[in-house]
Design an enzyme around this catalytic site. Structure first.
Site, PDB file in Angstrom:
ATOM      1  N   GLU A  26    -118.121 -17.556  22.651  1.00 21.52           N
ATOM      2  CA  GLU A  26    -117.181 -17.203  21.584  1.00 21.52           C
ATOM      3  C   GLU A  26    -116.186 -16.168  22.093  1.00 21.52           C
ATOM      4  O   GLU A  26    -116.546 -15.307  22.905  1.00 21.52           O
ATOM      5  CB  GLU A  26    -117.918 -16.584  20.386  1.00 21.52           C
ATOM      6  CG  GLU A  26    -118.940 -17.454  19.723  1.00 21.52           C
ATOM      7  CD  GLU A  26    -119.695 -16.694  18.630  1.00 21.52           C
ATOM      8  OE1 GLU A  26    -120.018 -17.299  17.606  1.00 21.52           O
ATOM      9  OE2 GLU A  26    -119.961 -15.492  18.818  1.00 21.52           O
ATOM     10  N   LYS A  76    -114.264 -12.759  22.250  1.00 24.27           N
ATOM     11  CA  LYS A  76    -114.610 -11.387  21.852  1.00 24.27           C
ATOM     12  C   LYS A  76    -113.374 -10.747  21.204  1.00 24.27           C
ATOM     13  O   LYS A  76    -112.424 -10.381  21.887  1.00 24.27           O
ATOM     14  CB  LYS A  76    -115.074 -10.575  23.058  1.00 24.27           C
ATOM     15  CG  LYS A  76    -115.584  -9.179  22.717  1.00 24.27           C
ATOM     16  CD  LYS A  76    -116.139  -8.486  23.951  1.00 24.27           C
ATOM     17  CE  LYS A  76    -116.695  -7.105  23.599  1.00 24.27           C
ATOM     18  NZ  LYS A  76    -115.636  -6.190  23.137  1.00 24.27           N
ATOM     19  N   ASP A 131    -110.830  -8.211  19.547  1.00 27.01           N
ATOM     20  CA  ASP A 131    -110.518  -6.797  19.715  1.00 27.01           C
ATOM     21  C   ASP A 131    -110.105  -6.224  18.361  1.00 27.01           C
ATOM     22  O   ASP A 131    -108.928  -6.122  18.028  1.00 27.01           O
ATOM     23  CB  ASP A 131    -109.387  -6.629  20.739  1.00 27.01           C
ATOM     24  CG  ASP A 131    -109.242  -5.184  21.188  1.00 27.01           C
ATOM     25  OD1 ASP A 131    -110.138  -4.378  20.896  1.00 27.01           O
ATOM     26  OD2 ASP A 131    -108.227  -4.863  21.826  1.00 27.01           O
ATOM     27  N   TYR A 150    -119.139 -13.986  12.115  1.00 22.69           N
ATOM     28  CA  TYR A 150    -119.793 -14.886  13.075  1.00 22.69           C
ATOM     29  C   TYR A 150    -121.191 -14.421  13.477  1.00 22.69           C
ATOM     30  O   TYR A 150    -121.831 -15.037  14.338  1.00 22.69           O
ATOM     31  CB  TYR A 150    -118.938 -15.019  14.330  1.00 22.69           C
ATOM     32  CG  TYR A 150    -118.494 -13.694  14.910  1.00 22.69           C
ATOM     33  CD1 TYR A 150    -119.340 -12.941  15.705  1.00 22.69           C
ATOM     34  CD2 TYR A 150    -117.225 -13.183  14.623  1.00 22.69           C
ATOM     35  CE1 TYR A 150    -118.940 -11.715  16.210  1.00 22.69           C
ATOM     36  CE2 TYR A 150    -116.814 -11.960  15.132  1.00 22.69           C
ATOM     37  CZ  TYR A 150    -117.679 -11.235  15.919  1.00 22.69           C
ATOM     38  OH  TYR A 150    -117.279 -10.016  16.416  1.00 22.69           O
ATOM     39  N   LYS A 199    -116.247  -9.745  30.256  1.00 19.63           N
ATOM     40  CA  LYS A 199    -114.978  -9.075  30.029  1.00 19.63           C
ATOM     41  C   LYS A 199    -113.884  -9.655  30.927  1.00 19.63           C
ATOM     42  O   LYS A 199    -114.142 -10.111  32.038  1.00 19.63           O
ATOM     43  CB  LYS A 199    -115.109  -7.563  30.300  1.00 19.63           C
ATOM     44  CG  LYS A 199    -116.175  -6.872  29.471  1.00 19.63           C
ATOM     45  CD  LYS A 199    -115.887  -6.923  27.985  1.00 19.63           C
ATOM     46  CE  LYS A 199    -114.755  -6.019  27.578  1.00 19.63           C
ATOM     47  NZ  LYS A 199    -115.058  -4.601  27.694  1.00 19.63           N
ATOM     48  N   CYS A 258    -126.000  17.491  55.068  1.00 11.56           N
ATOM     49  CA  CYS A 258    -125.624  17.810  53.695  1.00 11.56           C
ATOM     50  C   CYS A 258    -124.499  18.849  53.718  1.00 11.56           C
ATOM     51  O   CYS A 258    -124.531  19.786  54.517  1.00 11.56           O
ATOM     52  CB  CYS A 258    -126.827  18.357  52.939  1.00 11.56           C
ATOM     53  SG  CYS A 258    -126.476  18.837  51.229  1.00 11.56           S
ATOM     54  N   CYS A 293    -124.015  21.189  51.780  1.00  8.31           N
ATOM     55  CA  CYS A 293    -124.420  22.472  51.215  1.00  8.31           C
ATOM     56  C   CYS A 293    -124.539  23.515  52.330  1.00  8.31           C
ATOM     57  O   CYS A 293    -124.571  23.164  53.514  1.00  8.31           O
ATOM     58  CB  CYS A 293    -125.743  22.332  50.470  1.00  8.31           C
ATOM     59  SG  CYS A 293    -127.194  22.249  51.543  1.00  8.31           S
ATOM     60  N   CYS A 301    -130.025  14.134  51.481  1.00 11.10           N
ATOM     61  CA  CYS A 301    -130.283  15.441  52.067  1.00 11.10           C
ATOM     62  C   CYS A 301    -131.790  15.653  52.166  1.00 11.10           C
ATOM     63  O   CYS A 301    -132.528  15.351  51.222  1.00 11.10           O
ATOM     64  CB  CYS A 301    -129.638  16.533  51.207  1.00 11.10           C
ATOM     65  SG  CYS A 301    -130.102  18.216  51.677  1.00 11.10           S
ATOM     66  N   CYS A 323    -132.122  22.801  48.771  1.00  7.55           N
ATOM     67  CA  CYS A 323    -130.684  22.492  48.725  1.00  7.55           C
ATOM     68  C   CYS A 323    -130.103  22.978  47.404  1.00  7.55           C
ATOM     69  O   CYS A 323    -130.497  22.503  46.332  1.00  7.55           O
ATOM     70  CB  CYS A 323    -130.467  20.988  48.877  1.00  7.55           C
ATOM     71  SG  CYS A 323    -128.761  20.455  48.602  1.00  7.55           S
TER      72      CYS A 323
END
Length: 698
Positions: free
Chosen positions: A127, A129, A131, A239, A327, A421, A423, A440, A446
């Site tokens: 079906e 969709k 909007d 529907y 979509k 890493c 860090c 890491c 960390c």
């Protein structure tokens, strides 16, 4: 729309305060135009971008949230004029598909769940969709008695008076054979022709025109004055349905035919397909004629045609297993990739992020996009300085599609993914065998992981502590106020003894500090599933956390089991790996987490601060198998193993993969082997498939 030179995470507190005030005034202005005058000056996407920017800044600076913040309002002040309606059956959302592969997997999942052979015809209704604005219409004895918007899925707004003004909605059902109670669901919309004619009238009257049909329809339906709604050319497609006192037919097509006979307009063009190729062919056909349709659509919805199969498939989270929205392609835009930076997650995963020249994609300003992992960067050959195509996957998550190589332009050297890493500890970042992600090795040492775990702990689906946003967590961590989750619950006591209490800090004040402490206090009681999820254990999402909560029932039981499960020959290890959905990989992560000294210490400190960690409520109070541990063995005839497990869990049972003294009943199918023998030896109740179905269906 005004563009912004600074992203929210670049703002200082002073700049954030100014920006929130500016956004509040701008959004209030556009809300009034949209909801009260139906004459927005900006597009739906531009309005959403303003809202998202406001919410992101509030998340970073919760202490600066205004009393009149747009985030505290639903739509606009007009919403206050509507009473609330609790939906008898929730109005759920749909999962999304974006490719042929996604559609193929959707159909394959259905076949696996239902145990359908490859040559068995699987009919899927496709079906368009629409909007528009979702609405639910309730009929009792054939008469329309109430109408509500979707709202948050559980509670919507009562728009009965306004719905009554829409000409193609039957106030009394036509024909015969309709259920005594019938909730018809669908979409309120405005055709393109009516939308253009309405704008022509607005122009002729010297009034503002509307931005698009969806905005015009939504704003018109939410008018406090139903005479305004009546003057607008609204229409309705019916529907779907919510509560019904009797079935609408055997199939979706039967139900559509009945709805049409009872007076409802249906969304066309639809098609009944029996293959993925048929679905894709219809999808492409509708996409090609999309500009010629009289109304706006943004995709195709696929639904299993047989309603008894829909019932068997049921739901997962907040979406049905039997439907999905395919979509239309996401909007794309071209911009410049300035730099690739690394973001470290709570489990130590290093994720590359593309920092972009800000560009509007689908009505939202995008300045950062994910590059997923180092393999993805190599595959797409994305380099700093490149022109790149950006799209919002599912119209939500920005991602890089590809680089656009300009003729004559010298590109930079390929990006080299870091092996340490970023860090301060500079710990090695390694890839486990079979993984695309580097992690890491610093663990809780960390600092980036510490902060991310705290952010996860207070997130919406975990402890959901209002007032603790990203920026606040980071600031408190840097000051040493928060290092572990338990520190959150001692914050108020420590604040009372502080020389610089929160109430006296810039951007806070007594009210915001009090609200934060109240929010924290309210979370000293939490259900076990949320508690487990909040810990941020690798591979443990919401569903798995709920499964663990259902199987163990308490923190103490979980901790004891995880301690014992270190011995892989123990019954606790066997019980763990045989929980449905938990194999050896997940079990290893669980056992590792709960048996690290630092984690155990942090967990003990956290539990000490809690008032109560609630055991999960039974899924079905009157179920004869609620709280029981069941095992399925052998070949089932009337349902697949997946369906049997899903049904058992929906009734509150715990599904295990092996038989033990803790097993309450074993359901045996054809060719049952050692599990049936072990159950007999242990004196466990043994049921045939027919006896099981008789028990749960009585």
């Amino acid at each position: 729309m005004t563009t912004h030179s600074k992203s929210p995470n670049e703002l200082t507190e002073k700049e954030a305060r100014v920006e929130l005030n500016r956004l509040a005034m701008i959004i209030a202005h556009h809300d009034a135009l949209y909801h009260q005058k139906d004459a927005p000056e900006i597009s739906d996407g531009e309005y959403d971008a303003l809202r998202r920017r406001n919410e992101e800044i509030e998340g970073l600076f919760p202490a600066l949230i205004l009393a009149n913040s747009p985030s505290k309002k639903v739509g606009a002040s007009v919403a206050e004029g509507f009473s609330k309606v609790t939906h008898s059956v929730p109005m759920l959302s749909l999962g999304n598909a974006f490719s042929t592969e996604d559609v193929t997997e959707f159909c394959a999942r259905i076949r696996r769940f239902l145990g359908l052979e490859a040559d068995y015809t699987l009919e899927i209704l496709a079906e368009p969709k629409i909007d528009g604005l979702s609405a639910s219409l309730r009929y009792v004895d054939g008469k329309l008695v109430q109408a509500a918007t979707r709202g948050d899925g559980a509670v919507g707004e009562d728009v009965t008076r306004n719905i009554m003004t829409i000409a193609d909605i039957p106030k009394v059902l036509k024909g015969s054979g309709w259920p005594n109670v019938l909730e018809v669901r669908g979409e309120v919309y405005m055709t393109r022709a009516d939308f253009m004619a309405l704008n022509d009238r607005q122009t002729a009257a010297g009034l503002k025109t509307f931005a698009n049909p969806r905005n015009a329809a939504a704003g018109s339906l939410r008018q406090l004055d139903s005479k305004i709604t009546e003057s607008r050319p609204l229409a309705f497609f019916g529907y779907a349905w919510g509560e019904v006192s009797e079935p609408l037919g055997a199939t979706m097509m039967d139900a559509r035919e009945n709805l049409a006979n009872w007076g409802f307009q249906l969304n066309h063009p639809e098609a009944l397909c029996n293959s993925v190729d048929g679905l894709i062919e219809h999808y492409e056909h509708v996409m090609s004629v999309r500009p010629d349709l009289p109304f706006e659509i943004d995709g195709i919805v696929y639904k299993v045609n047989r309603l008894d199969w829909q019932e068997r498939l049921g739901f997962v989270s907040r979406a049905p297993r039997w439907a999905i929205a395919h979509k239309f392609p996401a909007e794309q835009a071209e911009t410049i990739l300035h730099e690739i930076t690394i973001q470290v997650g709570r489990t130590g995963a290093l994720t590359p992020v593309a920092n972009l020249e800000p560009i509007t994609v689908g009505g939202v300003v995008v300045s950062r996009a994910t590059l997923h992992n180092e393999d993805e960067i190599i595959r797409k050959d994305v380099r700093p300085g490149d022109h790149v195509i950006v799209q919002r996957a599912g119209d939500v998550i920005p991602q890089i599609v590809r680089s656009v190589v300009k003729p004559g332009v010298t590109r930079s050297e390929p990006y080299i993914f870091p092996e340490t890493c970023p860090c301060p500890l500079q710990k090695p970042a390694i890839r486990d065998e079979g993984e695309a992600v580097r992690r890491c090795t610093g663990g809780l040492e960390c600092p980036y992981q510490q902060v991310q775990r705290l952010r996860h702990f207070i997130s919406r689906d975990a402890f959901d502590i209002e007032g603790l946003g990203t920026r606040t967590i980071e600031a408190f961590w840097e000051e040493g106020l928060l290092k572990t989750p338990a520190d959150i619950f001692t914050l108020a006591v420590r604040d009372q003894a502080s020389d610089t209490p929160l109430a006296k800090r810039e951007g806070w004040g007594a009210t915001s500090a009090r609200n934060l402490f109240q929010s924290i206090e309210a979370r000293r009681t939490i259900d076990l599933g949320r508690f487990i999820y909040a810990l941020g254990i690798r591979q443990i999402g919401q569903a798995t956390a709920k499964t663990l909560a259902r199987n163990y029932g308490s923190v103490d039981a979980l901790l004891t089991a995880m301690t014992n499960a270190q011995d892989e020959t123990s019954s606790d290890f066997t019980d763990l790996v045989n929980i449905d959905g938990i194999g050896t990989s997940v079990a290893d992560d669980l056992i590792s987490y709960f048996n690290q000294d630092q984690n155990r210490a942090d967990l003990a400190a956290l539990i000490e601060q809690m008032n109560e960690i609630e055991a999960p409520a039974a899924t079905s109070d009157d179920s004869p198998v609620s709280g029981k541990t069941v095992v399925f063995t052998g070949t089932l005839v009337q349902m697949t193993r997946s369906e049997a497990k899903a049904r058992a869990e929906s009734l509150g049972a715990k599904v295990a993969g092996s038989v033990s003294k803790k097993t309450d009943m074993v359901i045996v199918g054809a060719d049952a082997g050692s599990k049936a023998e072990k159950a007999q030896a242990l004196g466990v109740t043994i049921l045939s498939e027919e006896e099981w179905l008789g028990l749960i269906n009585r």
